[in-house]
Design a protein around this motif. Structure first.
Motif, PDB file in Angstrom:
ATOM      1  N   LEU A  18     -89.893  82.257 -24.230  1.00  0.00           N
ATOM      2  CA  LEU A  18     -88.879  82.876 -25.087  1.00  0.00           C
ATOM      3  C   LEU A  18     -87.506  82.276 -24.831  1.00  0.00           C
ATOM      4  CD1 LEU A  18     -89.949  86.635 -24.898  1.00  0.00           C
ATOM      5  CD2 LEU A  18     -90.179  85.096 -26.840  1.00  0.00           C
ATOM      6  N   LEU A  19     -87.177  82.040 -23.558  1.00  0.00           N
ATOM      7  CA  LEU A  19     -85.858  81.493 -23.222  1.00  0.00           C
ATOM      8  C   LEU A  19     -85.666  80.113 -23.838  1.00  0.00           C
ATOM      9  CD1 LEU A  19     -83.208  81.696 -21.627  1.00  0.00           C
ATOM     10  CD2 LEU A  19     -84.410  80.711 -19.672  1.00  0.00           C
ATOM     11  N   VAL A  20     -86.618  79.211 -23.587  1.00  0.00           N
ATOM     12  CA  VAL A  20     -86.491  77.848 -24.124  1.00  0.00           C
ATOM     13  C   VAL A  20     -86.561  77.863 -25.645  1.00  0.00           C
ATOM     14  CG1 VAL A  20     -87.576  75.567 -24.183  1.00  0.00           C
ATOM     15  CG2 VAL A  20     -87.413  76.812 -22.025  1.00  0.00           C
ATOM     16  N   GLY A  21     -87.465  78.665 -26.196  1.00  0.00           N
ATOM     17  CA  GLY A  21     -87.623  78.709 -27.645  1.00  0.00           C
ATOM     18  C   GLY A  21     -86.395  79.222 -28.359  1.00  0.00           C
ATOM     19  N   VAL A  22     -85.842  80.341 -27.871  1.00  0.00           N
ATOM     20  CA  VAL A  22     -84.690  80.942 -28.566  1.00  0.00           C
ATOM     21  C   VAL A  22     -83.447  80.082 -28.389  1.00  0.00           C
ATOM     22  CG1 VAL A  22     -83.191  82.949 -28.671  1.00  0.00           C
ATOM     23  CG2 VAL A  22     -85.638  83.257 -28.402  1.00  0.00           C
ATOM     24  N   VAL A  23     -83.175  79.622 -27.145  1.00  0.00           N
ATOM     25  CA  VAL A  23     -81.982  78.790 -26.923  1.00  0.00           C
ATOM     26  C   VAL A  23     -82.106  77.466 -27.674  1.00  0.00           C
ATOM     27  CG1 VAL A  23     -80.663  77.548 -25.177  1.00  0.00           C
ATOM     28  CG2 VAL A  23     -81.451  79.857 -24.708  1.00  0.00           C
ATOM     29  N   GLY A  24     -83.295  76.857 -27.634  1.00  0.00           N
ATOM     30  CA  GLY A  24     -83.486  75.595 -28.350  1.00  0.00           C
ATOM     31  C   GLY A  24     -83.361  75.744 -29.853  1.00  0.00           C
ATOM     32  N   SER A  25     -83.990  76.792 -30.407  1.00  0.00           N
ATOM     33  CA  SER A  25     -83.914  76.997 -31.857  1.00  0.00           C
ATOM     34  C   SER A  25     -82.499  77.361 -32.283  1.00  0.00           C
ATOM     35  CB  SER A  25     -84.902  78.095 -32.279  1.00  0.00           C
ATOM     36  OG  SER A  25     -84.586  79.316 -31.639  1.00  0.00           O
ATOM     37  N   SER A  26     -81.791  78.139 -31.458  1.00  0.00           N
ATOM     38  CA  SER A  26     -80.403  78.484 -31.793  1.00  0.00           C
ATOM     39  C   SER A  26     -79.522  77.242 -31.792  1.00  0.00           C
ATOM     40  CB  SER A  26     -79.868  79.523 -30.802  1.00  0.00           C
ATOM     41  OG  SER A  26     -80.629  80.708 -30.840  1.00  0.00           O
ATOM     42  N   SER A  27     -79.701  76.386 -30.781  1.00  0.00           N
ATOM     43  CA  SER A  27     -78.896  75.160 -30.724  1.00  0.00           C
ATOM     44  C   SER A  27     -79.220  74.242 -31.905  1.00  0.00           C
ATOM     45  CB  SER A  27     -79.171  74.428 -29.402  1.00  0.00           C
ATOM     46  OG  SER A  27     -78.873  75.252 -28.300  1.00  0.00           O
ATOM     47  N   LEU A  28     -80.513  74.125 -32.249  1.00  0.00           N
ATOM     48  CA  LEU A  28     -80.889  73.294 -33.390  1.00  0.00           C
ATOM     49  C   LEU A  28     -80.334  73.865 -34.693  1.00  0.00           C
ATOM     50  CD1 LEU A  28     -82.495  70.907 -34.501  1.00  0.00           C
ATOM     51  CD2 LEU A  28     -84.504  72.400 -34.614  1.00  0.00           C
ATOM     52  N   ALA A  29     -80.395  75.197 -34.836  1.00  0.00           N
ATOM     53  CA  ALA A  29     -79.858  75.812 -36.047  1.00  0.00           C
ATOM     54  C   ALA A  29     -78.357  75.588 -36.170  1.00  0.00           C
ATOM     55  CB  ALA A  29     -80.173  77.307 -36.046  1.00  0.00           C
ATOM     56  N   LEU A  30     -77.655  75.677 -35.027  1.00  0.00           N
ATOM     57  CA  LEU A  30     -76.210  75.419 -35.057  1.00  0.00           C
ATOM     58  C   LEU A  30     -75.924  73.965 -35.428  1.00  0.00           C
ATOM     59  CD1 LEU A  30     -75.027  77.394 -31.897  1.00  0.00           C
ATOM     60  CD2 LEU A  30     -74.565  77.959 -34.271  1.00  0.00           C
ATOM     61  N   GLY A  31     -76.723  73.034 -34.888  1.00  0.00           N
ATOM     62  CA  GLY A  31     -76.527  71.632 -35.234  1.00  0.00           C
ATOM     63  C   GLY A  31     -76.768  71.358 -36.705  1.00  0.00           C
ATOM     64  N   LEU A  32     -77.847  71.924 -37.251  1.00  0.00           N
ATOM     65  CA  LEU A  32     -78.140  71.738 -38.675  1.00  0.00           C
ATOM     66  C   LEU A  32     -77.067  72.378 -39.547  1.00  0.00           C
ATOM     67  CD1 LEU A  32     -81.997  72.350 -38.684  1.00  0.00           C
ATOM     68  CD2 LEU A  32     -80.798  70.164 -38.835  1.00  0.00           C
ATOM     69  N   ALA A  33     -76.579  73.546 -39.119  1.00  0.00           N
ATOM     70  CA  ALA A  33     -75.510  74.201 -39.878  1.00  0.00           C
ATOM     71  C   ALA A  33     -74.242  73.361 -39.870  1.00  0.00           C
ATOM     72  CB  ALA A  33     -75.236  75.593 -39.302  1.00  0.00           C
ATOM     73  N   ASP A  34     -73.969  72.722 -38.729  1.00  0.00           N
ATOM     74  CA  ASP A  34     -72.781  71.881 -38.650  1.00  0.00           C
ATOM     75  C   ASP A  34     -72.928  70.647 -39.544  1.00  0.00           C
ATOM     76  OD1 ASP A  34     -70.186  71.481 -37.050  1.00  0.00           O
ATOM     77  OD2 ASP A  34     -71.202  69.547 -36.824  1.00  0.00           O
ATOM     78  N   ILE A  35     -74.146  70.070 -39.556  1.00  0.00           N
ATOM     79  CA  ILE A  35     -74.388  68.924 -40.439  1.00  0.00           C
ATOM     80  C   ILE A  35     -74.221  69.337 -41.898  1.00  0.00           C
ATOM     81  CG2 ILE A  35     -76.179  67.352 -41.248  1.00  0.00           C
ATOM     82  CD1 ILE A  35     -77.202  67.222 -38.387  1.00  0.00           C
ATOM     83  N   ARG A  36     -74.757  70.498 -42.239  1.00  0.00           N
ATOM     84  CA  ARG A  36     -74.615  70.978 -43.632  1.00  0.00           C
ATOM     85  C   ARG A  36     -73.150  71.226 -43.961  1.00  0.00           C
ATOM     86  NH1 ARG A  36     -77.939  73.510 -47.379  1.00  0.00           N
ATOM     87  NH2 ARG A  36     -76.729  73.674 -49.312  1.00  0.00           N
ATOM     88  N   ARG A  37     -72.414  71.772 -42.995  1.00  0.00           N
ATOM     89  CA  ARG A  37     -70.982  72.024 -43.234  1.00  0.00           C
ATOM     90  C   ARG A  37     -70.233  70.717 -43.480  1.00  0.00           C
ATOM     91  NH1 ARG A  37     -66.666  71.640 -40.058  1.00  0.00           N
ATOM     92  NH2 ARG A  37     -67.995  71.099 -38.266  1.00  0.00           N
ATOM     93  N   LYS A  38     -70.558  69.681 -42.691  1.00  0.00           N
ATOM     94  CA  LYS A  38     -69.883  68.403 -42.867  1.00  0.00           C
ATOM     95  C   LYS A  38     -70.254  67.769 -44.213  1.00  0.00           C
ATOM     96  CE  LYS A  38     -69.446  67.432 -37.936  1.00  0.00           C
ATOM     97  NZ  LYS A  38     -69.867  66.590 -36.806  1.00  0.00           N
ATOM     98  N   ALA A  39     -71.517  67.950 -44.633  1.00  0.00           N
ATOM     99  CA  ALA A  39     -71.917  67.427 -45.940  1.00  0.00           C
ATOM    100  C   ALA A  39     -71.150  68.119 -47.056  1.00  0.00           C
ATOM    101  CB  ALA A  39     -73.420  67.597 -46.133  1.00  0.00           C
ATOM    102  N   ASP A  40     -70.974  69.430 -46.926  1.00  0.00           N
ATOM    103  CA  ASP A  40     -70.196  70.164 -47.935  1.00  0.00           C
ATOM    104  C   ASP A  40     -68.740  69.706 -47.947  1.00  0.00           C
ATOM    105  OD1 ASP A  40     -72.457  71.579 -48.638  1.00  0.00           O
ATOM    106  OD2 ASP A  40     -71.993  73.309 -47.374  1.00  0.00           O
ATOM    107  N   LEU A  41     -68.185  69.482 -46.745  1.00  0.00           N
ATOM    108  CA  LEU A  41     -66.802  69.003 -46.683  1.00  0.00           C
ATOM    109  C   LEU A  41     -66.674  67.620 -47.323  1.00  0.00           C
ATOM    110  CD1 LEU A  41     -65.759  70.063 -43.055  1.00  0.00           C
ATOM    111  CD2 LEU A  41     -64.973  71.051 -45.221  1.00  0.00           C
TER     112      LEU A  41
END
Length: 453
Positions: A18-41
């Protein structure tokens, strides 16, 4: 060692997953969200540049011809005419699509190397800019080529996670994962503990059937297995008790008839055989009573109980002595504990000729040791003698009995929540160690003597 043991358990593995899965998925989701934000910008920036180009083209189209050359040479904020030093990298499909939809369909945009778009070259500045070469048509059909500069928004590198944010995320997820893993593993932990205790007490209360349906099914199956085992043992002991009880009457009649045998030698041998049969019947009944015995736990004066058992065993000239008292009281089942000690002491006197009894307090428990002075038992057979009808008759002649004494003693010890083991004494002989842990408190006699002193 402790961490390795924890992560080898189901709870530890679930916690780590659970620790690795949640922290890893949260970090990946934040990275993808940041990429999407930069694409929108990037898209917003392109639309803004197209607006500027459209405004400049509109101004040029509406201006008198003498002013057009001046406007093209000066441009507006972020737009200037082509100087020829710009190096083209390749087309920009997104920019070209938006540009063609707002201006002339033949309009297009190409990416250029930023450092070639700035005069003079300033490496600390151009690295923060993006550059395009834009070509379009005016209302009169003439073509214009412009250079557009804008702050960079097209970097798609994964973001650098804030250490404070990552620490808070890890700590929070760790607590939640730890609680979730404990909650998930608790039913299995209860089931394993109940399985270990099942061998000591078949009459223990059934496990509560709660939790997810898979866990409830496992608990229900375990409770059903316990009930069937208990019924099997009860039926077996009941059959044994019935047989031994029914044998007493014909054996008594047989004893009366044997007394009429005229040959003294034959009569003596028949009486000895009959005595062995009666011993078998009595021990069978004792075994049944030991399994059926149910009595509450009460406070017991352990030293007084040991005095009584030793005095009873010493009757008839046998050597049994109490060499050390514990000075403590315990909680136990009086009849079960007395019969257990009596069986152990009788076994020691039968095979060792003499016995010593001592009681000591060790690690929060009372250890009662009953030592004989016989030949002892081979180490590999110390556990097997607790099985029913097992007798070790080697060099010495048979001493009577049918091999149920130690079996009954261990069954009674388990009922009293005690532990019974056999060890060979270093100075010779066999030593039975009975460990009692329940309700250990100093006896009133010892406490009163200490307060008086």
């Amino acid at each position: 060692m402790i961490l390795r043991r924890y992560f080898d358990s189901m709870a530890g593995r679930l916690f780590l997953f659970l620790l690795v899965g949640v922290v890893g998925s949260s970090s990946l989701a934040l990275g993808l969200a940041d990429i999407r934000r930069k694409a929108d910008l990037e898209h917003i920036n392109i639309v803004r540049l197209v607006d500027r180009v459209q405004d400049l083209v509109s101004l040029i189209n509406s201006a008198p011809k003498p002013l057009r050359a001046q406007m093209l040479s000066e441009g507006i904020l972020g737009l200037r005419p082509l100087k020829g030093s710009e190096r083209i990298v390749g087309p920009d499909p997104e920019f070209s699509r938006v540009l063609a939809s707002r201006l002339d369909p033949s309009s297009r945009a190409q990416k250029a190397v930023p450092r070639t778009c700035i005069q003079p070259f300033r490496t600390s500045f151009y690295a923060q800019l993006s550059c395009w070469v834009i070509s379009t048509r005016l209302a009169d059909g003439s073509s214009i080529v412009l250079v557009a500069l804008s702050p960079r928004t097209d970097t798609f590198d994964l973001p650098r996670l804030d250490p404070v944010f990552l620490s808070i995320l890890t700590l929070t997820v760790s607590v939640l994962a730890f609680l979730a893993s404990r909650m998930a593993a608790a039913p299995l932990r209860d089931l394993s503990r109940a399985a270990r205790e099942l061998g000591r007490d078949l009459d223990r209360s059934p496990l509560p059937e709660r939790g997810p349906y898979e866990v409830r099914d496992a608990l229900r199956a375990f409770n059903l297995m316990q009930a069937k085992l208990r019924d099997h043992v009860v039926e077996r002991t009941r059959i044994l008790a019935s047989i031994t009880h029914d044998l007493q009457t014909p054996l008594t009649r047989l004893r009366l008839r044997i007394e009429k045998v005229s040959d003294p030698a034959l009569r003596s041998r028949l009486i000895d055989d009959l005595g062995g049969m009666l011993a078998l019947v009595r021990q069978g009944l004792d075994y049944h009573r030991g399994n059926e015995l149910e009595e509450p736990f009460v406070r017991l004066a352990l030293d007084s109980l040991l005095d009584s058992v030793v005095e009873d065993a010493a009757e008839g000239g046998r050597t049994a002595t109490l060499v050390r008292r514990s000075g403590y009281d315990i909680e136990g089942q009086p009849r079960a504990l007395q019969r257990c000690l009596a069986n152990l002491l009788d076994n020691a006197l039968k095979y060792g000729g003499a016995a010593e009894v001592s009681a000591t307090v060790e690690a929060g428990a009372v250890c009662i040791r009953i030592r004989d002075f016989g030949p002892g038992i081979p180490t590999e057979k110390l556990e097997s003698v607790f099985e029913p009808f097992v007798r070790l008759e080697t060099a010495q002649p048979p001493r009577g009995g049918v091999g149920l004494g130690l079996t009954i003693a261990r069954a009674l010890a388990l009922k009293s929540e005690a532990e019974l083991v056999l060890v060979n004494h270093p100075k010779g002989g066999l030593e039975a160690c009975l460990t009692l842990r329940r309700g250990l408190i100093p006896s009133e006699t010892v406490a009163s003597q200490a307060s008086a002193a």
